[in-house]
Design a protein around this motif. Structure first.
Motif, mmCIF file in Angstrom:
data_model
loop_
_atom_site.group_PDB
_atom_site.id
_atom_site.type_symbol
_atom_site.label_atom_id
_atom_site.label_comp_id
_atom_site.label_asym_id
_atom_site.label_seq_id
_atom_site.Cartn_x
_atom_site.Cartn_y
_atom_site.Cartn_z
ATOM 1 N N ALA A 142 -4.940 1.112 4.878
ATOM 2 C CA ALA A 142 -5.824 0.080 5.439
ATOM 3 C C ALA A 142 -5.433 -1.311 4.944
ATOM 4 O O ALA A 142 -5.403 -2.280 5.716
ATOM 5 C CB ALA A 142 -7.278 0.387 5.084
ATOM 6 N N CYS A 143 -5.146 -1.426 3.677
ATOM 7 C CA CYS A 143 -4.772 -2.730 3.124
ATOM 8 C C CYS A 143 -3.372 -3.135 3.577
ATOM 9 O O CYS A 143 -3.101 -4.309 3.829
ATOM 10 C CB CYS A 143 -4.849 -2.702 1.593
ATOM 11 N N HIS A 144 -2.500 -2.157 3.683
ATOM 12 C CA HIS A 144 -1.126 -2.450 4.108
ATOM 13 C C HIS A 144 -1.127 -3.035 5.523
ATOM 14 O O HIS A 144 -0.464 -4.040 5.790
ATOM 15 C CB HIS A 144 -0.289 -1.176 4.047
ATOM 16 N N ILE A 145 -1.899 -2.413 6.409
ATOM 17 C CA ILE A 145 -1.967 -2.885 7.797
ATOM 18 C C ILE A 145 -2.475 -4.326 7.852
ATOM 19 O O ILE A 145 -2.041 -5.132 8.668
ATOM 20 C CB ILE A 145 -2.901 -1.964 8.625
ATOM 21 N N ARG A 146 -3.363 -4.665 6.937
ATOM 22 C CA ARG A 146 -3.948 -6.018 6.946
ATOM 23 C C ARG A 146 -3.167 -7.025 6.097
ATOM 24 O O ARG A 146 -3.638 -8.127 5.856
ATOM 25 C CB ARG A 146 -5.386 -5.952 6.451
ATOM 26 N N GLY A 147 -2.041 -6.628 5.602
ATOM 27 C CA GLY A 147 -1.193 -7.622 4.929
ATOM 28 C C GLY A 147 -1.078 -7.488 3.420
ATOM 29 O O GLY A 147 -0.676 -8.443 2.750
ATOM 30 N N GLY A 148 -1.413 -6.328 2.878
ATOM 31 C CA GLY A 148 -1.312 -6.135 1.428
ATOM 32 C C GLY A 148 0.088 -6.402 0.888
ATOM 33 O O GLY A 148 0.248 -6.977 -0.192
ATOM 34 N N GLN A 149 1.095 -6.018 1.672
ATOM 35 C CA GLN A 149 2.470 -6.210 1.203
ATOM 36 C C GLN A 149 2.785 -7.696 1.000
ATOM 37 O O GLN A 149 3.564 -8.070 0.131
ATOM 38 C CB GLN A 149 3.455 -5.576 2.203
ATOM 39 N N ARG A 150 2.132 -8.549 1.803
ATOM 40 C CA ARG A 150 2.394 -9.998 1.653
ATOM 41 C C ARG A 150 1.956 -10.490 0.280
ATOM 42 O O ARG A 150 2.486 -11.462 -0.246
ATOM 43 C CB ARG A 150 1.671 -10.784 2.757
ATOM 44 N N LEU A 151 0.958 -9.818 -0.296
ATOM 45 C CA LEU A 151 0.483 -10.212 -1.635
ATOM 46 C C LEU A 151 1.526 -9.848 -2.694
ATOM 47 O O LEU A 151 1.798 -10.626 -3.609
ATOM 48 C CB LEU A 151 -0.858 -9.538 -1.945
ATOM 49 N N VAL A 152 2.086 -8.661 -2.539
ATOM 50 C CA VAL A 152 3.134 -8.240 -3.480
ATOM 51 C C VAL A 152 4.355 -9.157 -3.326
ATOM 52 O O VAL A 152 4.952 -9.596 -4.316
ATOM 53 C CB VAL A 152 3.520 -6.766 -3.244
ATOM 54 N N ASP A 153 4.695 -9.468 -2.068
ATOM 55 C CA ASP A 153 5.830 -10.372 -1.819
ATOM 56 C C ASP A 153 5.584 -11.738 -2.454
ATOM 57 O O ASP A 153 6.486 -12.344 -3.036
ATOM 58 C CB ASP A 153 6.068 -10.543 -0.314
ATOM 59 N N LYS A 154 4.345 -12.198 -2.341
ATOM 60 C CA LYS A 154 3.980 -13.507 -2.922
ATOM 61 C C LYS A 154 4.171 -13.482 -4.445
ATOM 62 O O LYS A 154 4.718 -14.424 -5.032
ATOM 63 C CB LYS A 154 2.507 -13.794 -2.584
ATOM 64 N N MET A 155 3.719 -12.400 -5.076
ATOM 65 C CA MET A 155 3.858 -12.285 -6.534
ATOM 66 C C MET A 155 5.334 -12.281 -6.925
ATOM 67 O O MET A 155 5.731 -12.905 -7.895
ATOM 68 C CB MET A 155 3.185 -10.999 -7.037
ATOM 69 N N GLU A 156 6.116 -11.558 -6.126
ATOM 70 C CA GLU A 156 7.538 -11.463 -6.448
ATOM 71 C C GLU A 156 8.225 -12.818 -6.281
ATOM 72 O O GLU A 156 9.000 -13.239 -7.132
ATOM 73 C CB GLU A 156 8.194 -10.410 -5.548
ATOM 74 N N ARG A 157 7.885 -13.499 -5.199
ATOM 75 C CA ARG A 157 8.544 -14.765 -4.896
ATOM 76 C C ARG A 157 8.089 -15.892 -5.835
ATOM 77 O O ARG A 157 8.904 -16.580 -6.438
ATOM 78 C CB ARG A 157 8.252 -15.140 -3.441
ATOM 79 N N ASP A 158 6.780 -16.059 -5.970
ATOM 80 C CA ASP A 158 6.267 -17.235 -6.693
ATOM 81 C C ASP A 158 5.998 -16.990 -8.166
ATOM 82 O O ASP A 158 6.016 -17.913 -8.969
ATOM 83 C CB ASP A 158 4.982 -17.738 -6.029
ATOM 84 N N TYR A 159 5.710 -15.745 -8.527
ATOM 85 C CA TYR A 159 5.411 -15.465 -9.937
ATOM 86 C C TYR A 159 6.539 -14.678 -10.606
ATOM 87 O O TYR A 159 6.462 -14.351 -11.783
ATOM 88 C CB TYR A 159 4.085 -14.696 -10.052
ATOM 89 N N LYS A 160 7.565 -14.384 -9.832
ATOM 90 C CA LYS A 160 8.760 -13.698 -10.351
ATOM 91 C C LYS A 160 8.419 -12.382 -11.049
ATOM 92 O O LYS A 160 8.884 -12.104 -12.152
ATOM 93 C CB LYS A 160 9.523 -14.611 -11.336
ATOM 94 N N VAL A 161 7.578 -11.610 -10.401
ATOM 95 C CA VAL A 161 7.212 -10.321 -10.991
ATOM 96 C C VAL A 161 7.148 -9.249 -9.913
ATOM 97 O O VAL A 161 6.646 -9.487 -8.819
ATOM 98 C CB VAL A 161 5.867 -10.437 -11.762
ATOM 99 N N LYS A 162 7.711 -8.100 -10.225
ATOM 100 C CA LYS A 162 7.668 -6.965 -9.307
ATOM 101 C C LYS A 162 6.557 -6.028 -9.735
ATOM 102 O O LYS A 162 6.105 -6.072 -10.883
ATOM 103 C CB LYS A 162 8.988 -6.208 -9.361
#
Ligand code: FES
Length: 165
Positions: free
Chosen positions: A95-115
């Motif tokens: 449910a969260c993935h369909i609504r864009g959850g992955q974009r949050l992980v991508d944001k953390m990786e890109r802007d906070y440099k954390v996987k």
């Protein structure tokens, strides 16, 4: 890309706390059977169990290192990897993935440099991705230090994280 924590920073963190750790270990000298409590105290100090400190526990209290690691790895509450001051959990359930959850992980990786599963270089955040937090209707969901945030967008996540130093 792999993000690696700065070993020098970690070592200096351990050295800064050296005196406190020594007296902490000494306070358990005649109660070695309370190893779990000692490990909890050490984790409270560092947010994780540094290997060097566990070696010190082994030497000072004469407890086999294998026994200490056995306890440290048995309980999920203990971490042998550095952890940030704040835990950010992002849901990647369906449910969260369909609504864009992955974009949050991508944001953390890109802007906070954390996987996912790792910690920021400044030890501010540890990121964790999970499969469902049981509140799918609120998705995408993120949880910071136990506080649930609903319908989280990358910008909202950024705003929320700004208040965690
Ligand atoms: S899928 Fe995210 S809370 Fe259930």
């Amino acid at each position: 890309m792999e993000f690696v924590l700065d070993a020098t920073k970690l070592q200096s963190l351990i050295e800064t706390h050296a005196g406190k750790v020594d007296s902490l270990i000494d306070s358990y000298a005649d109660k070695k059977e309370q190893l779990i409590a000692l490990l909890q105290d050490i984790q409270t100090e560092f947010n994780y169990l540094p290997r060097d400190v566990l070696v010190k526990v082994s030497q000072r209290l004469d407890i086999p290192l294998s026994q200490i690691f056995g306890v440290a790895t048995f309980f999920r509450a203990f971490s042998l990897k550095p952890r940030g001051r704040h835990l950010v959990t992002v849901c990647l359930g369906t449910a969260c993935h369909i609504r864009g959850g992955q974009r949050l992980v991508d944001k953390m990786e890109r802007d906070y440099k954390v996987k996912s599963g790792e910690t920021t270089d400044d030890l501010r955040f540890t990121l964790e991705a999970v499969n469902c937090l049981g509140c799918c209707a609120l998705g995408p969901v993120a949880v910071v230090d136990g506080k649930y945030e609903s319908q989280v967008t990358p910008d909202k996540l950024d705003r929320v994280l700004r208040s965690y130093k």
